[in-house]
Design a protein around this motif. Structure first.
Motif, short mmCIF file in Angstrom:
data_model
loop_
_atom_site.label_atom_id
_atom_site.label_comp_id
_atom_site.label_asym_id
_atom_site.label_seq_id
_atom_site.Cartn_x
_atom_site.Cartn_y
_atom_site.Cartn_z
N PRO A 231 0.76 -1.28 0.01
CA PRO A 231 -0.03 0.07 0.09
C PRO A 231 0.88 1.34 0.11
O PRO A 231 0.27 2.28 -0.31
CB PRO A 231 -0.97 -0.11 1.36
N LEU A 232 2.00 1.21 0.37
CA LEU A 232 2.99 2.32 0.35
C LEU A 232 3.73 2.67 -0.88
O LEU A 232 4.15 3.80 -0.89
CB LEU A 232 4.07 2.12 1.48
N TYR A 235 2.33 5.74 -2.97
CA TYR A 235 2.51 7.01 -2.23
C TYR A 235 3.91 7.36 -2.38
O TYR A 235 4.19 8.72 -2.58
CB TYR A 235 2.14 6.66 -0.98
N ARG A 236 4.77 6.32 -2.14
CA ARG A 236 6.19 6.82 -2.43
C ARG A 236 6.43 7.59 -3.75
O ARG A 236 7.13 8.31 -3.96
CB ARG A 236 7.29 5.37 -2.24
N ASN A 269 16.52 3.55 2.61
CA ASN A 269 15.71 3.06 3.55
C ASN A 269 14.43 2.76 3.21
O ASN A 269 13.63 1.84 3.58
CB ASN A 269 15.96 3.85 5.04
N GLN A 270 13.94 3.97 2.32
CA GLN A 270 12.49 3.91 1.81
C GLN A 270 12.23 2.66 1.01
O GLN A 270 11.23 1.87 1.10
CB GLN A 270 11.94 5.16 1.44
N HIS A 272 13.72 -0.07 0.72
CA HIS A 272 13.57 -1.44 1.50
C HIS A 272 12.24 -1.39 2.58
O HIS A 272 11.91 -2.53 2.82
CB HIS A 272 15.11 -1.68 2.35
N ALA A 273 11.94 -0.29 2.95
CA ALA A 273 10.83 -0.05 3.65
C ALA A 273 9.62 -0.82 2.84
O ALA A 273 8.66 -1.55 3.37
CB ALA A 273 10.50 1.38 4.36
N VAL A 274 9.67 -0.28 1.58
CA VAL A 274 8.47 -0.78 0.76
C VAL A 274 8.55 -2.37 0.48
O VAL A 274 7.65 -3.08 0.33
CB VAL A 274 8.62 0.09 -0.63
N LEU A 276 9.61 -4.20 2.64
CA LEU A 276 9.05 -4.94 3.92
C LEU A 276 7.53 -4.80 3.83
O LEU A 276 6.82 -5.62 4.36
CB LEU A 276 9.66 -4.28 5.11
N ASP A 277 6.84 -3.87 3.06
CA ASP A 277 5.56 -3.65 3.34
C ASP A 277 4.84 -4.77 1.96
O ASP A 277 3.71 -4.49 1.97
CB ASP A 277 5.25 -2.08 2.95
N THR A 278 5.80 -5.42 1.39
CA THR A 278 5.33 -6.20 0.40
C THR A 278 4.83 -7.61 0.99
O THR A 278 5.50 -7.99 2.02
CB THR A 278 6.43 -6.57 -0.58
N PRO A 281 6.64 -10.44 2.81
CA PRO A 281 7.76 -9.22 2.86
C PRO A 281 8.94 -9.74 2.17
O PRO A 281 9.34 -10.86 2.15
CB PRO A 281 7.82 -9.02 4.42
N PHE A 283 13.05 -9.43 2.20
CA PHE A 283 14.26 -8.52 2.99
C PHE A 283 15.52 -8.81 2.30
O PHE A 283 15.89 -9.90 2.01
CB PHE A 283 14.45 -9.65 4.36
N LEU B 232 5.98 8.13 5.21
CA LEU B 232 5.25 6.91 5.05
C LEU B 232 4.25 6.89 6.15
O LEU B 232 3.12 6.57 6.00
CB LEU B 232 5.80 5.61 4.64
N TYR B 235 0.73 8.62 5.91
CA TYR B 235 -0.14 7.99 5.04
C TYR B 235 -0.49 6.34 5.55
O TYR B 235 -1.49 6.36 5.34
CB TYR B 235 0.93 7.68 3.54
N ASN B 269 4.23 -6.19 9.25
CA ASN B 269 5.22 -5.74 8.16
C ASN B 269 5.12 -4.17 8.08
O ASN B 269 6.31 -3.58 7.89
CB ASN B 269 5.23 -6.48 6.97
N ALA B 273 8.12 -1.26 8.26
CA ALA B 273 8.47 -0.66 7.10
C ALA B 273 8.58 0.78 7.46
O ALA B 273 9.50 1.68 7.04
CB ALA B 273 7.58 -0.93 5.98
N LEU B 276 11.66 1.61 9.24
CA LEU B 276 12.94 1.52 8.28
C LEU B 276 12.92 2.74 7.68
O LEU B 276 13.81 3.30 7.54
CB LEU B 276 12.64 0.26 7.50
N ASP B 277 11.68 3.44 7.51
CA ASP B 277 11.71 4.79 6.71
C ASP B 277 11.89 5.90 7.63
O ASP B 277 11.88 7.04 7.23
CB ASP B 277 10.16 4.74 6.35
#
Lengths: 421, 421
Positions: A231-232, A235-236, A269-270, A272-274, A276-278, A281, A283, B232, B235, B269, B273, B276-277
């Motif tokens: 979901p992120l 937006y990113r 970092n963002q 890798h945050a996305v 992790l948000d998958t 996830p 890694f 993030l 959001y 997750n 995330a 991490l962001d």
């Protein structure tokens, strides 16, 4: 077709292309087939002396089919991505004449001729160091040279993009922006050079190749999963990255290392945050990656301003960017304190520009063992021997170029097969 | 002030409060002082027999000041959070009469009396298992009992919230929602019970307490950094969580484990995330956490539907939720295959409901060693002995309750000091 009567000639071109590392990340396609991204990205091109692909492309009427070898091993060319690049370059082929060899190929004949391609990376393919970016860029660039393609670098980048997205950024040296474009056919999704490698030539790049036993998710399937489930991500792509791209362009233009470093770290970092948000996830970073980040962050915080930037691609390796040689040597001392070589062999522990070792006062393993614990890191003074496989010291570098010295070709000009195979 | 003439009496109350684990995460405050969150959160309350805080609050005219002991060690009560809870409960204190002891305290006298508080967690405080949530909820609940506070659970939750945000959810058993509220004074930021623990009592919870040598970022400072630096976070709070909360309420209501599990994993997750962001990035999960996630994800994928859900708080421990005993035993077999006990002592490796071990056919370390490699995980069959400290098997549980058995009190009714100190 060819002036050389018997049709047993082999015509070749050899080129070398750099790898690149994104400082504003590409993660997510809006078109899978054309490889069109969901956001712009920005990269630095690394010195091809340290990290590059070399490719020889040969053509001969005696070749019954297209074939390719990577690092001496034959690989399939049937993948859609190679085929896209081959088709797009063939389409643009022009008349070629080699007077010395007495070879003449008319542009309409290229469709009937087959090619042999041999490619070689001067760094480990599996190390997650954008080998496909360098490889595909080199493939497109060298094929274009052989076929006398007249298109400019922008158009070549668009073709390389269809081979491997980030390959389009390896068509230039220095600082490169991949503009996502708007057109559905991808014609405006091309790379442009923001500045050449001379613009900011103090930068020193140290790569920590991190040992990993885990099988990693390929970036192709990983970014597909992210687009479908995170979901992120949108937006990113739509809100965060456009602003960062503008700031990064400004930071590069003005050689503002503080801004460059903050943006680079935050965007790594963002990304890798996305991941992790998958779901499930992804890694890419492991505990070693995290420790390297902590080391850098604590140093940067203790100084009040960034001394070094870090960025991680789709794997655990750290790419560290220092504004100058001095910071790079201090960084290296800190890194080697925590991550001494497994086998105590210092000379093979640093590849690329090895002179950084003596600059850091590290001439032997005893010098490494005598390093003091970094004062700012309140980590337990535990060491992590063996967690880094080796380091590469490099700098910014130039874009692809032709190797005219035929002795450097990877293909034998008589047999048309890779040398030594 | 009191009917007992000499003023040497001690009046006490003892209570026990459960810990809770969020399945839709709380991360980020919109008001630091009142502890008002940026989004709703939902948790499950764990069985207090396995994970709870027990607190005795004593009052006596002989106490010259407020004092507190945690797990037998005196700690400072001067922190704003304890003071907020003390003040709010004191404000609501009523007349108290203990006929047996001949003690009478009028509500206006509470302001002049001091309290001694002794609290004890039946699980390791430092293990990152929401000990502060259980502790602060217990503090507020038990103090309220002692002072004869008449306010309902909703208002108590709002007071506990000011001690430690997630403590407000430990005021109820079963499934609990912390409504973020809209008012600036926080009066509507309270917890409500969605369903009690009997509503879905097949759920089995297995916690893997993961060994960690790294010092972790406290959740208080971590979420402050996230609010200030993660692009993030807002959001997530404004767009992603509201929809997830509705779906989670529906999943709980209908006991839809598939939906419950997907939401729980995705939200865990996404919380990590956002960490991490954050700048600098916060890593709560480590390689062991990642391996446990991979194990569960591969199993769930191979079955086509989730067999187990996972969630991680501000630390590396995995909280695994199975829909029934059968899935929990299969999960345990898979976990123990990869994470056998360091010292080969199986009995101390499982705490809480130890009977899960025999249900899984694991009576001795030999049984663990004989476990087959999980078929679906294509991980190398490497094992990670010692990477999990121990497991806890638990289930859903009830909210706080009073312990009327005075022998269970943590404070000596004569000295007014913790027993055994």
């Amino acid at each position: 077709m060819a002036a050389a009567e018997e049709g047993q000639w082999v015509l070749m071109a050899t080129g070398r292309s750099p790898t690149n590392i994104a400082v504003i990340k590409y993660w997510g396609k809006r078109d899978e087939a054309l490889i069109l991204p969901v956001n712009d990205s920005i990269s630095v091109t690394l010195d091809p002396d340290h990290l590059s692909a070399t490719t020889t492309v040969a053509v001969s009427p005696s070749f019954p089919s297209d074939r390719m070898w990577l690092n001496g091993k034959e690989i399939s060319l049937s993948g859609g991505r190679f085929q896209s690049c081959l088709r797009e370059i063939r389409k643009r082929a022009q008349d070629v004449e080699d007077e010395k060899k007495g070879i003449r190929i008319k542009k309409e004949d290229w469709g009937k001729l087959h090619v042999h391609i041999a490619s070689y990376n001067n760094f480990p393919t599996a190390a997650g160091l954008a080998s496909s970016a360098a490889g595909l860029a080199c493939f497109v660039f060298t094929l274009g040279k052989l076929m006398n393609v007249k298109e400019d670098h922008g158009e070549l980048s668009s073709i390389a993009r269809q081979g491997s997205g980030s390959a389009c950024r390896s068509i230039y040296g220095g600082f490169v922006k991949w503009c996502m474009g708007k057109n559905n056919d991808g014609s405006d999704s091309i790379a442009v050079q923001l500045a050449d490698e001379a613009h900011w030539n103090d930068l020193v790049i140290i790569i920590a190749v991190v040992s990993s036993k885990q099988k990693e998710t390929s970036s192709t399937s990983g970014m597909r999963d992210s687009v479908e489930t995170s979901p992120l991500l949108q937006y990113r792509a739509q809100t965060v990255v456009p602003e960062r791209v503008l700031k990064m362009e400004e930071a590069i233009k003005s050689r503002n290392f503080e801004s460059f470093a903050r943006l680079t770290c935050a965007d790594s970092n963002q990304f890798h945050a996305v991941c992790l948000d998958t779901s499930p996830p992804i890694f890419y970073m492991n505990d070693t990656s995290h420790r390297i980040i902590s080391l850098v962050e604590k140093w940067n915080q203790s100084e009040g301003t960034p001394r070094v930037a870090y960025t991680f691609d789709a794997g655990p390796n750290a790419v560290l960017i220092a504004p100058n040689r001095k910071n790079a040597t201090i960084l290296l001392q800190k890194l080697l304190y925590y991550f001494p070589p497994q086998d105590n062999d210092l000379s093979s522990y640093m590849v690329g520009d090895k002179s950084i070792l003596s600059d850091a006062g590290l001439k032997s393993i005893e010098d490494v063992e005598a390093l003091p614990a970094p004062a700012e890191t309140k980590m337990p003074s535990q060491k992590f021997k063996g967690d880094v496989s080796y380091f590469i010291c490099s700098r910014l570098g130039a874009g692809p170029k032709v190797d005219t010295d035929e002795s450097l070709a990877l293909i034998d000009s008589v047999t048309g097969l890779p040398k030594g195979v």
